[in-house]
Design a protein around this motif. Structure first.
Motif, PDB file in Angstrom:
ATOM      1  N   VAL A  72       0.842  -1.200   0.000  1.00 17.57           N
ATOM      2  CA  VAL A  72       0.000   0.000   0.000  1.00 17.57           C
ATOM      3  C   VAL A  72       0.876   1.248   0.000  1.00 17.57           C
ATOM      4  O   VAL A  72       0.731   2.134  -0.849  1.00 17.57           O
ATOM      5  CB  VAL A  72      -0.944  -0.005   1.230  1.00 17.57           C
ATOM      6  N   GLY A  73       1.790   1.341   0.956  1.00 13.65           N
ATOM      7  CA  GLY A  73       2.657   2.515   1.049  1.00 13.65           C
ATOM      8  C   GLY A  73       3.552   2.691  -0.159  1.00 13.65           C
ATOM      9  O   GLY A  73       3.780   3.812  -0.616  1.00 13.65           O
ATOM     10  N   GLU A  74       4.064   1.582  -0.677  1.00 13.66           N
ATOM     11  CA  GLU A  74       4.939   1.662  -1.857  1.00 13.66           C
ATOM     12  C   GLU A  74       4.190   2.202  -3.070  1.00 13.66           C
ATOM     13  O   GLU A  74       4.767   2.941  -3.888  1.00 13.66           O
ATOM     14  CB  GLU A  74       5.532   0.286  -2.164  1.00 13.66           C
ATOM     15  N   VAL A  75       2.909   1.887  -3.189  1.00 14.51           N
ATOM     16  CA  VAL A  75       2.117   2.416  -4.308  1.00 14.51           C
ATOM     17  C   VAL A  75       2.024   3.930  -4.206  1.00 14.51           C
ATOM     18  O   VAL A  75       2.225   4.649  -5.194  1.00 14.51           O
ATOM     19  CB  VAL A  75       0.711   1.783  -4.360  1.00 14.51           C
ATOM     20  N   TYR A  76       1.734   4.437  -3.000  1.00 14.47           N
ATOM     21  CA  TYR A  76       1.616   5.889  -2.843  1.00 14.47           C
ATOM     22  C   TYR A  76       2.946   6.587  -3.105  1.00 14.47           C
ATOM     23  O   TYR A  76       2.979   7.645  -3.755  1.00 14.47           O
ATOM     24  CB  TYR A  76       1.088   6.237  -1.450  1.00 14.47           C
ATOM     25  N   ALA A 110       2.628   9.201   7.592  1.00 11.27           N
ATOM     26  CA  ALA A 110       2.581  10.657   7.437  1.00 11.27           C
ATOM     27  C   ALA A 110       3.584  11.139   6.386  1.00 11.27           C
ATOM     28  O   ALA A 110       3.267  12.016   5.573  1.00 11.27           O
ATOM     29  CB  ALA A 110       2.835  11.341   8.774  1.00 11.27           C
ATOM     30  N   LYS A 111       4.772  10.547   6.380  1.00  6.83           N
ATOM     31  CA  LYS A 111       5.796  10.955   5.408  1.00  6.83           C
ATOM     32  C   LYS A 111       5.436  10.489   3.999  1.00  6.83           C
ATOM     33  O   LYS A 111       5.698  11.187   3.019  1.00  6.83           O
ATOM     34  CB  LYS A 111       7.165  10.425   5.831  1.00  6.83           C
ATOM     35  N   ALA A 115       4.856  13.040   0.918  1.00 12.14           N
ATOM     36  CA  ALA A 115       5.624  12.919  -0.327  1.00 12.14           C
ATOM     37  C   ALA A 115       4.698  12.869  -1.533  1.00 12.14           C
ATOM     38  O   ALA A 115       4.962  13.497  -2.565  1.00 12.14           O
ATOM     39  CB  ALA A 115       6.517  11.681  -0.286  1.00 12.14           C
ATOM     40  N   MET A 116       3.592  12.139  -1.408  1.00 16.15           N
ATOM     41  CA  MET A 116       2.658  12.065  -2.522  1.00 16.15           C
ATOM     42  C   MET A 116       1.959  13.411  -2.723  1.00 16.15           C
ATOM     43  O   MET A 116       1.881  13.917  -3.838  1.00 16.15           O
ATOM     44  CB  MET A 116       1.626  10.955  -2.287  1.00 16.15           C
ATOM     45  N   LYS A 117       1.480  14.019  -1.634  1.00 14.58           N
ATOM     46  CA  LYS A 117       0.797  15.318  -1.728  1.00 14.58           C
ATOM     47  C   LYS A 117       1.727  16.373  -2.342  1.00 14.58           C
ATOM     48  O   LYS A 117       1.319  17.135  -3.215  1.00 14.58           O
ATOM     49  CB  LYS A 117       0.326  15.771  -0.355  1.00 14.58           C
ATOM     50  N   ASN A 118       2.963  16.410  -1.885  1.00  9.17           N
ATOM     51  CA  ASN A 118       3.912  17.389  -2.422  1.00  9.17           C
ATOM     52  C   ASN A 118       4.182  17.157  -3.909  1.00  9.17           C
ATOM     53  O   ASN A 118       4.457  18.102  -4.649  1.00  9.17           O
ATOM     54  CB  ASN A 118       5.212  17.366  -1.628  1.00  9.17           C
ATOM     55  N   SER A 119       4.083  15.917  -4.356  1.00  7.65           N
ATOM     56  CA  SER A 119       4.297  15.645  -5.785  1.00  7.65           C
ATOM     57  C   SER A 119       3.161  16.232  -6.629  1.00  7.65           C
ATOM     58  O   SER A 119       3.381  16.614  -7.773  1.00  7.65           O
ATOM     59  CB  SER A 119       4.438  14.138  -6.040  1.00  7.65           C
TER      60      SER A 119
END
Length: 192
Positions: A72-76, A110-111, A115-119
């Protein structure tokens, strides 16, 4: 006493309205045409991915449907990396902290979400920083394949949509309902 409170309240409201209007006047207008459509789609898919990432419990970020498949996390993280690395083919600067090994090293929920939001913010800057004429410029991507910057932007959107679908499937497999499908105007299953 009441009059002073009302005057203070009115001054606060007017002051904050003036600041908001000044900020809006200082902001560049949103691009029209394809770049505007791209930005709308980034906002739409980005919100869905962010909402789903926030809805997934932190203990599910390491869950994967099978060995050798992204968690899950790796996908994001992969979505975020795709956004910044694909746009770099058109000359966008890769933001500090984004590295190819992030998929395996960034595991804190959270990180990952940041990272995804900032992208997505990065993609907004990318699209607003180019001109309509730039859309027709050719760039080389994977293995020297030549595409227009417009085609590259379509590839970015396709990539985001692909992994939104994957993320929805992961969520459903973990009994997490995508937040946007829980709205009051969504059809509810009939009770038996």
């Amino acid at each position: 006493m009441k009059i002073r409170s009302l005057i203070a309240l009115a001054a606060t409201v007017l002051g904050s309205t003036a600041v908001t209007l000044a900020q809006a006047a200082a902001a560049p207008p949103a691009p029209a045409g394809f770049r505007g459509e791209f930005l709308n789609e980034v906002a739409f898919v980005g919100k869905r991915l962010n909402d789903l990432a926030n809805a997934m419990p932190a203990d599910k970020y390491s869950w994967r449907p099978a060995a050798g498949v992204r968690s899950v996390g790796e996908v994001y993280v992969h979505v975020g990396l795709g956004n910044v690395f694909l746009s770099s083919f058109a000359g966008a600067k890769i933001p500090e902290g984004y590295t190819r090994d992030m998929e395996k090293t960034l595991t804190d929920k959270a990180k990952v979400v940041d990272a995804m939001k900032n992208s997505f913010d990065h993609l907004k800057s990318f699209a607003t920083g180019m001109s309509d004429a730039d859309l027709e410029k050719k760039v080389k991507i994977f293995g020297g394949l030549e595409v227009t910057q417009r085609e590259l932007m379509v590839i970015i959107l396709n990539h985001m949509h692909e992994h939104l679908g994957q993320s929805i499937a992961y969520a459903r497999m973990n009994s997490v309902t995508p937040p946007w499908s829980e709205t009051s105007d969504s059809p509810k299953p009939a009770k038996s």
